[in-house]
Design an enzyme around this catalytic site. Structure first.
Site, PDB file in Angstrom:
ATOM      1  N   CYS A  84      15.499  38.885  57.663  1.00 28.11           N
ATOM      2  CA  CYS A  84      16.046  40.169  58.112  1.00 28.11           C
ATOM      3  C   CYS A  84      15.010  41.269  57.925  1.00 28.11           C
ATOM      4  O   CYS A  84      14.439  41.414  56.840  1.00 28.11           O
ATOM      5  CB  CYS A  84      17.306  40.510  57.328  1.00 28.11           C
ATOM      6  SG  CYS A  84      18.002  42.127  57.749  1.00 28.11           S
ATOM      7  N   CYS A  92      18.400  47.665  53.411  1.00 24.24           N
ATOM      8  CA  CYS A  92      19.785  47.305  53.107  1.00 24.24           C
ATOM      9  C   CYS A  92      19.858  46.667  51.727  1.00 24.24           C
ATOM     10  O   CYS A  92      18.998  45.869  51.348  1.00 24.24           O
ATOM     11  CB  CYS A  92      20.296  46.343  54.171  1.00 24.24           C
ATOM     12  SG  CYS A  92      21.910  45.627  53.802  1.00 24.24           S
ATOM     13  N   CYS A 171      23.794  41.995  61.063  1.00 20.61           N
ATOM     14  CA  CYS A 171      23.614  41.481  59.705  1.00 20.61           C
ATOM     15  C   CYS A 171      23.462  39.970  59.785  1.00 20.61           C
ATOM     16  O   CYS A 171      24.345  39.272  60.308  1.00 20.61           O
ATOM     17  CB  CYS A 171      24.803  41.857  58.829  1.00 20.61           C
ATOM     18  SG  CYS A 171      24.729  41.121  57.177  1.00 20.61           S
ATOM     19  N   TYR A 238      46.020  34.556  38.350  1.00 24.21           N
ATOM     20  CA  TYR A 238      45.299  35.357  39.349  1.00 24.21           C
ATOM     21  C   TYR A 238      45.342  34.575  40.663  1.00 24.21           C
ATOM     22  O   TYR A 238      44.323  34.310  41.305  1.00 24.21           O
ATOM     23  CB  TYR A 238      43.857  35.630  38.928  1.00 24.21           C
ATOM     24  CG  TYR A 238      43.712  36.171  37.518  1.00 24.21           C
ATOM     25  CD1 TYR A 238      43.852  37.536  37.248  1.00 24.21           C
ATOM     26  CD2 TYR A 238      43.432  35.309  36.458  1.00 24.21           C
ATOM     27  CE1 TYR A 238      43.716  38.028  35.957  1.00 24.21           C
ATOM     28  CE2 TYR A 238      43.288  35.789  35.162  1.00 24.21           C
ATOM     29  CZ  TYR A 238      43.438  37.152  34.920  1.00 24.21           C
ATOM     30  OH  TYR A 238      43.302  37.642  33.641  1.00 24.21           O
ATOM     31  N   GLU A 262      50.423  36.550  39.906  1.00 26.23           N
ATOM     32  CA  GLU A 262      49.495  37.456  40.576  1.00 26.23           C
ATOM     33  C   GLU A 262      49.969  38.894  40.378  1.00 26.23           C
ATOM     34  O   GLU A 262      51.161  39.188  40.474  1.00 26.23           O
ATOM     35  CB  GLU A 262      49.430  37.124  42.072  1.00 26.23           C
ATOM     36  CG  GLU A 262      48.708  38.116  42.941  1.00 26.23           C
ATOM     37  CD  GLU A 262      47.268  38.356  42.515  1.00 26.23           C
ATOM     38  OE1 GLU A 262      46.876  39.536  42.410  1.00 26.23           O
ATOM     39  OE2 GLU A 262      46.545  37.359  42.282  1.00 26.23           O
ATOM     40  N   ASP A 306      41.474  31.941  37.915  1.00 26.10           N
ATOM     41  CA  ASP A 306      40.547  32.447  38.928  1.00 26.10           C
ATOM     42  C   ASP A 306      40.530  33.970  38.840  1.00 26.10           C
ATOM     43  O   ASP A 306      40.986  34.669  39.752  1.00 26.10           O
ATOM     44  CB  ASP A 306      40.976  31.972  40.316  1.00 26.10           C
ATOM     45  CG  ASP A 306      39.966  32.318  41.393  1.00 26.10           C
ATOM     46  OD1 ASP A 306      38.854  32.776  41.051  1.00 26.10           O
ATOM     47  OD2 ASP A 306      40.289  32.151  42.587  1.00 26.10           O
ATOM     48  N   CYS A 333      33.159  33.926  39.414  1.00 20.16           N
ATOM     49  CA  CYS A 333      32.116  34.453  40.294  1.00 20.16           C
ATOM     50  C   CYS A 333      31.055  35.211  39.507  1.00 20.16           C
ATOM     51  O   CYS A 333      30.085  35.695  40.107  1.00 20.16           O
ATOM     52  CB  CYS A 333      32.721  35.352  41.364  1.00 20.16           C
ATOM     53  SG  CYS A 333      33.607  36.789  40.728  1.00 20.16           S
TER      54      CYS A 333
END
Length: 381
Positions: A84, A92, A171, A238, A262, A306, A333
């Site tokens: 890119c 970016c 993108c 979650y 949740e 999660d 994550c």
């Protein structure tokens, strides 16, 4: 030594904008690499370990500096030309690693996961970050995008750690059919796995994994680690719109039970819709820490965690382990949050029995992990 004659004795606040020639050290959590100037750490983007670069200081926190490698005197053998044209200092801010060959990106991410586990959980573990089908050489994978809309119908993305917008025509990590968040109605996603086909309704601005291969690989990994048995009772914490709950419910069968918890009202409503054909699955709208504390001890065999990027944290870990599940699958994550929570599990006599890491965010520093935690002394794994 400065690269532009900047006075090395300048006041700290005067360092921003200054340039220094440095040797780049190891990767650090967050998509940057460690360099040093007069003993101070410079978290440097657009660099690689072992390189000799000129770094331009972009921030001075007082404790450490941030900067961009604006010139490379001695490049790493793993450096490539970014696909890119906006992946450069001042461009970016969406991709950290376009200048790194793809296999090395994964090795770097693996080292971050391993380092966080060592530093925060006291565990020495070899980590491999696995590719996941659904991208094209690390590009064209992001199924949801959030652009800044500019005058004249143009659109853009923000610079790193900035509100400044860079106009973007295309993108390269965006999937050809990428959607933007839309509050006007639901987005329907279809997830296929070896266990069958399910349709999940997801709010236009709600959470859903953005890599096309993510739902399948995460579900398969969680089920493989937990090995649910007919009649078992599972918690999905979650739970979002019920991705893991649907497949857990199939595995535990009509004599088992799955409770999805949740905190988001709209996600809870959609989870109830998505799980409507599975009577063994129920949905609870509540804060996870509060809902878990209300459950009876010894009422749970399996747990899926999660959590958001900040992790589950000690209070939730204590509540979960207080239910004495035989196994917990933790989907994370953020490797630092995962490592910290693994240490909290260890305080409650739960060990890290298995770990897999997936490259669900190519060209960025982000990595997804699934960890299996079991009671110390159990024979599982």
């Amino acid at each position: 030594m400065t690269g532009d004659g900047t006075d090395q004795g300048a006041r700290p606040e005067a360092l921003v904008g200054g340039r220094f020639d440095v040797e780049v050290g190891p990767i650090a959590h967050g998509g940057h690499f460690v360099a040093r100037h007069e003993g101070r750490v410079i978290f440097t983007r657009h660099a690689l370990p072992g390189e000799l670069v000129t770094v331009e200081i972009t921030e001075d926190s007082g404790r450490f500096l941030r900067g961009d490698a604006v010139a490379v005197a001695v490049p790493s053998s793993h450096r490539v030309q970014p696909p890119c044209p906006l992946a450069h200092p001042g461009g970016c801010g969406g991709c950290d690693f376009q200048h790194v060959e793809l296999s090395e990106q994964r090795r770097l991410k693996a080292s971050v996961v391993a380092e966080q586990l060592s530093r925060l959980a006291g565990l020495d573990r070899d980590v491999v970050v696995e590719p996941v089908p659904g991208d094209w050489d690390g590009l064209s994978w992001r199924t949801r995008m959030q652009y800044v809309h500019l005058p004249g119908g143009r659109r853009g993305l923000r610079k790193h750690r900035s509100h400044e917008v860079v106009p973007v025509e295309r993108c390269l990590i965006a999937h050809p059919e990428a959607r933007e968040p839309d509050r006007s109605g639901p987005v329907v996603e279809q997830v296929e796995t070896v266990h069958g086909t399910h349709r999940f309704t997801v709010a236009g601005d709600g959470f859903w994994q953005v890599h096309p291969g993510a739902p399948r690989v995460l579900v398969e990994t969680v089920l493989s680690m937990l090995a649910p048995q007919p009649g078992e009772r599972a918690l999905d914490l979650y739970a979002g719109v019920g991705l893991f709950s649907a497949f857990l419910a199939e595995q535990v069968g009509a004599d088992g039970a799955v409770t999805a918890i949740e905190g988001d009202q709209r996600a809870t409503e959609l989870a109830a819709e998505n799980l409507a054909g599975l009577p063994q699955a129920s949905v609870v709208h509540d804060r996870v820490d509060r809902a878990v504390r209300r459950l009876d001890a010894d009422a749970v065999d399996l747990v899926v965690l999660d959590p958001p990027r900040a992790g589950a944290k000690r209070q939730v870990v204590r509540a979960v382990t207080g239910l004495a599940p035989r196994a917990v699958a933790y989907v994370a994550c953020d490797p630092a949050a995962l490592a910290r929570d693994v240490a909290y599990f260890a305080e409650q006599d739960y060990r890290l029995a298995d770990l897999r890491a997936f490259d669900l965010f190519p060209m960025t520093h982000h990595v997804e992990c699934v960890a299996l935690l079991t009671k110390i002394g159990s024979d599982l794994r």
